[in-house]
Design an enzyme around this catalytic site. Structure first.
Site, mmCIF file in Angstrom:
data_model
loop_
_atom_site.group_PDB
_atom_site.id
_atom_site.type_symbol
_atom_site.label_atom_id
_atom_site.label_comp_id
_atom_site.label_asym_id
_atom_site.label_seq_id
_atom_site.Cartn_x
_atom_site.Cartn_y
_atom_site.Cartn_z
ATOM 1 N N TYR A 186 24.540 -18.344 -16.048
ATOM 2 C CA TYR A 186 25.956 -18.381 -16.435
ATOM 3 C C TYR A 186 26.611 -19.654 -15.910
ATOM 4 O O TYR A 186 26.050 -20.370 -15.089
ATOM 5 C CB TYR A 186 26.687 -17.175 -15.838
ATOM 6 N N ARG B 19 20.425 -9.481 -17.274
ATOM 7 C CA ARG B 19 20.014 -10.213 -18.479
ATOM 8 C C ARG B 19 18.779 -11.070 -18.275
ATOM 9 O O ARG B 19 18.198 -11.546 -19.252
ATOM 10 C CB ARG B 19 21.192 -11.039 -18.986
ATOM 11 N N ASP C 140 20.529 -5.200 -24.203
ATOM 12 C CA ASP C 140 21.578 -6.162 -23.892
ATOM 13 C C ASP C 140 22.696 -6.163 -24.940
ATOM 14 O O ASP C 140 22.665 -6.917 -25.914
ATOM 15 C CB ASP C 140 20.933 -7.554 -23.759
ATOM 16 N N SER D 36 24.603 -9.616 -25.478
ATOM 17 C CA SER D 36 24.034 -10.558 -26.447
ATOM 18 C C SER D 36 24.208 -10.060 -27.873
ATOM 19 O O SER D 36 24.621 -10.829 -28.752
ATOM 20 C CB SER D 36 22.545 -10.773 -26.163
ATOM 21 N N GLN E 274 16.011 -6.762 -22.224
ATOM 22 C CA GLN E 274 16.632 -7.508 -23.335
ATOM 23 C C GLN E 274 17.017 -6.620 -24.512
ATOM 24 O O GLN E 274 18.029 -6.854 -25.160
ATOM 25 C CB GLN E 274 15.691 -8.619 -23.808
HETATM 26 P P1 NAD Z 1 29.261 -16.142 -21.282
HETATM 27 O O1 NAD Z 1 29.793 -15.183 -22.314
HETATM 28 O O2 NAD Z 1 29.394 -15.773 -19.856
HETATM 29 O O3 NAD Z 1 30.024 -17.558 -21.494
HETATM 30 C C1 NAD Z 1 30.010 -18.211 -22.743
HETATM 31 C C2 NAD Z 1 29.750 -19.688 -22.541
HETATM 32 O O4 NAD Z 1 30.893 -20.297 -21.946
HETATM 33 C C3 NAD Z 1 28.575 -20.018 -21.628
HETATM 34 O O5 NAD Z 1 27.662 -20.837 -22.317
HETATM 35 C C4 NAD Z 1 29.220 -20.736 -20.446
HETATM 36 O O6 NAD Z 1 28.378 -21.730 -19.892
HETATM 37 C C5 NAD Z 1 30.449 -21.325 -21.106
HETATM 38 N N1 NAD Z 1 31.513 -21.733 -20.176
HETATM 39 C C6 NAD Z 1 32.005 -21.079 -19.095
HETATM 40 N N2 NAD Z 1 32.973 -21.790 -18.495
HETATM 41 C C7 NAD Z 1 33.123 -22.925 -19.226
HETATM 42 C C8 NAD Z 1 33.976 -24.047 -19.125
HETATM 43 N N3 NAD Z 1 34.868 -24.164 -18.146
HETATM 44 N N4 NAD Z 1 33.863 -25.010 -20.048
HETATM 45 C C9 NAD Z 1 32.957 -24.913 -21.057
HETATM 46 N N5 NAD Z 1 32.115 -23.878 -21.217
HETATM 47 C C10 NAD Z 1 32.201 -22.890 -20.303
HETATM 48 O O7 NAD Z 1 27.772 -16.551 -21.578
HETATM 49 P P2 NAD Z 1 26.659 -15.857 -22.482
HETATM 50 O O8 NAD Z 1 26.870 -16.224 -23.898
HETATM 51 O O9 NAD Z 1 26.623 -14.419 -22.160
HETATM 52 O O10 NAD Z 1 25.331 -16.586 -22.012
HETATM 53 C C11 NAD Z 1 25.240 -17.307 -20.810
HETATM 54 C C12 NAD Z 1 23.825 -17.718 -20.549
HETATM 55 O O11 NAD Z 1 22.991 -16.614 -20.369
HETATM 56 C C13 NAD Z 1 23.189 -18.545 -21.636
HETATM 57 O O12 NAD Z 1 22.428 -19.539 -21.015
HETATM 58 C C14 NAD Z 1 22.291 -17.596 -22.331
HETATM 59 O O13 NAD Z 1 21.225 -18.224 -22.985
HETATM 60 C C15 NAD Z 1 21.845 -16.794 -21.149
HETATM 61 N N6 NAD Z 1 21.309 -15.492 -21.557
HETATM 62 C C16 NAD Z 1 20.079 -15.169 -21.102
HETATM 63 C C17 NAD Z 1 19.530 -13.971 -21.461
HETATM 64 C C18 NAD Z 1 18.181 -13.620 -20.991
HETATM 65 O O14 NAD Z 1 17.588 -14.348 -20.235
HETATM 66 N N7 NAD Z 1 17.691 -12.484 -21.392
HETATM 67 C C19 NAD Z 1 20.229 -13.081 -22.255
HETATM 68 C C20 NAD Z 1 21.485 -13.441 -22.689
HETATM 69 C C21 NAD Z 1 22.033 -14.659 -22.314
#
Ligand code: NAD
Length: 393
Positions: A229, A123, A132, A135, A129
């Site tokens: 993450y 990711r 993905d 997302s 992207q």
């Molecule tokens: P995810 O589905 O793995 O988790 C969802 C959310 O749960 C995350 O924000 C995580 O920090 C939170 N979480 C985990 N354990 C927790 C806890 N104990 N208490 C509270 N919150 C908790 O995450 P996601 O939605 O797939 O995205 C994670 C990160 O990846 C984000 O920062 C997102 O912006 C980033 N991301 C980046 C790209 C990219 O760079 N291309 C693409 C997609 C996502």
């Protein structure tokens, strides 16, 4: 002969999406590919056989697709009958959760079926992207979570000032403010609720606040792990978190939970005690509900439970499937991006040295190749191929 893409109908009763829609079919046909679509594959997502035929997709039965397609696309895992019917050299594309189905991956390796498992997408590489699915589908799920909550909640979301009196706005708390959580916040805000968000990654504060919601500070000093993450919390951190969350929960009406830690079971954020202390009529929508457990004590995937205090717990597994048309449209675009990446000169070319493909490809030419999957299976690392040095003039 041109390359043939086969679009399979999903077999899971809860699945309403389809992996390729008519729009993407049109683009593939235009690029010179043959697209076979299983009879009725898109019907639940409102993409009808006639829609595929109108863009020169060919509607046919499953057996014909399995025996003739070079590339097979699907949303989720094939059943055993499908696995047995696959042939050496075929390429499978879907969201198979490869790390959790080692036996299936081994079986596919033994028949030399190649597997590209979309949730393995790296990711942080920007050219990936468009591929993905995590997302694209999480975003749909977050949107639907807010709608689902408003549907179950017996009160208005917005404040209502009427001649018959004033109704207070609903208070929504979103736990886990990644892709799904942010979309849930945005949707709940648009419905007029007072919204707050909570995450262990301090970096998410700015994203939550930019949506006009309040960010609740976590006692976990820095919950960020690798690759953007969250990390898994220690037992002490988890206990402290559950305690602080109990307070936040009791001050809200609706709690939408989305927390995930890659490679681990979802963290338990809402304990039985927090549920007991929640306001009567509170609604919990648990997007992390799974066979492994979810973020809310007692949530069961695909089940809604209401207790004697009218507290509702929705085990909101696979919520993207409940917005099947839009979710499929986005999934199909992700699949198209992958196909564009691996099809060159009307053949599939998988370069395992490529940064995107070395993660995305789970099985290739009879071997488990994804490094994380190899680690899960206790297989040794594959030898690195040294780059060929080009001599200067
Ligand atoms: P995810 O589905 O793995 O988790 C969802 C959310 O749960 C995350 O924000 C995580 O920090 C939170 N979480 C985990 N354990 C927790 C806890 N104990 N208490 C509270 N919150 C908790 O995450 P996601 O939605 O797939 O995205 C994670 C990160 O990846 C984000 O920062 C997102 O912006 C980033 N991301 C980046 C790209 C990219 O760079 N291309 C693409 C997609 C996502």
């Amino acid at each position: 002969m041109s390359l043939t893409i086969g679009v399979l109908k999903e077999q899971d009763e809860h699945e309403q999406r389809v992996s390729v829609d008519p729009e993407v079919t049109k683009r593939l046909v235009k690029a010179g590919l043959t697209v076979l679509v299983e009879l009725g594959a898109g019907t639940k997502a409102n993409f009808f056989d006639a829609d595929y035929e109108s863009v020169e997709g060919k509607i046919t039965d499953r057996a014909s697709i399995l025996s003739t397609a070079d590339v097979l696309t699907m949303i989720s895992n094939p059943d055993q009958a499908t696995l047995s019917a696959l042939k050496t050299g075929q390429l499978l594309i879907g969201q198979f959760n490869a790390l959790t189905v080692a036996d299936e991956m081994n079986q596919l390796a033994s028949t030399k079926v190649n597997v590209l498992s979309l949730e393995l997408v790296p990711r942080t590489i920007s050219r990936a992207q468009t591929m993905d699915v995590l997302s694209s589908q999480a975003s749909v799920a977050g949107y639907k979570a807010a709608l689902l909550a408003s549907n179950v909640f017996p009160k208005y979301f917005p404040m209502m000032i009427t001649a018959a009196g004033t109704v207070k706005p609903a208070k929504v708390l979103v736990l886990g403010t990644g892709v799904a959580g942010l979309q849930a916040i945005g949707t709940a805000k648009r419905l007029g609720a007072i919204v707050s968000g909570y995450d262990v990654r301090p970096a998410s504060r700015g994203e939550v606040e930019s949506l006009g919601a309040t960010f609740l500070t976590s006692s976990v000093s820095n919950g960020a792990g690798a690759g953007g993450y969250a990390r898994e919390l220690t037992a002490e951190e988890q206990a402290a978190q559950q305690k602080e969350l109990a307070d936040f929960i009791s001050q809200n009406d609706i709690i939408i939970t989305t927390a995930q830690v890659p490679g681990h079971k979802p963290p338990l954020l809402v304990t039985e005690e927090s549920i007991q202390n929640a306001k009567p009529g509170s609604v919990f929508v648990d997007l992390a509900a799974s066979e492994l457990g979810g973020n809310v004590a007692g949530s069961q995937p695909f089940e809604t439970n209401i207790d004697e205090r009218q507290v509702t717990i929705v085990g909101a597994a696979n919520l993207a499937s409940q917005v099947p048309n839009s979710a499929s449209q986005l999934f199909a675009k992700n699949v198209l991006a992958v196909l564009n990446y691996v099809i060159k000169d009307e053949t599939v070319q998988v370069d395992l040295q490529d940064d995107v493909l070395k993660d995305l490809v789970a099985v290739y030419d009879g071997e488990i190749v994804n490094p994380r999957l190899r680690k899960t299976l206790n297989l040794p690392e594959l030898p690195k191929v040294e780059p060929i040095e080009t001599e200067g003039d």
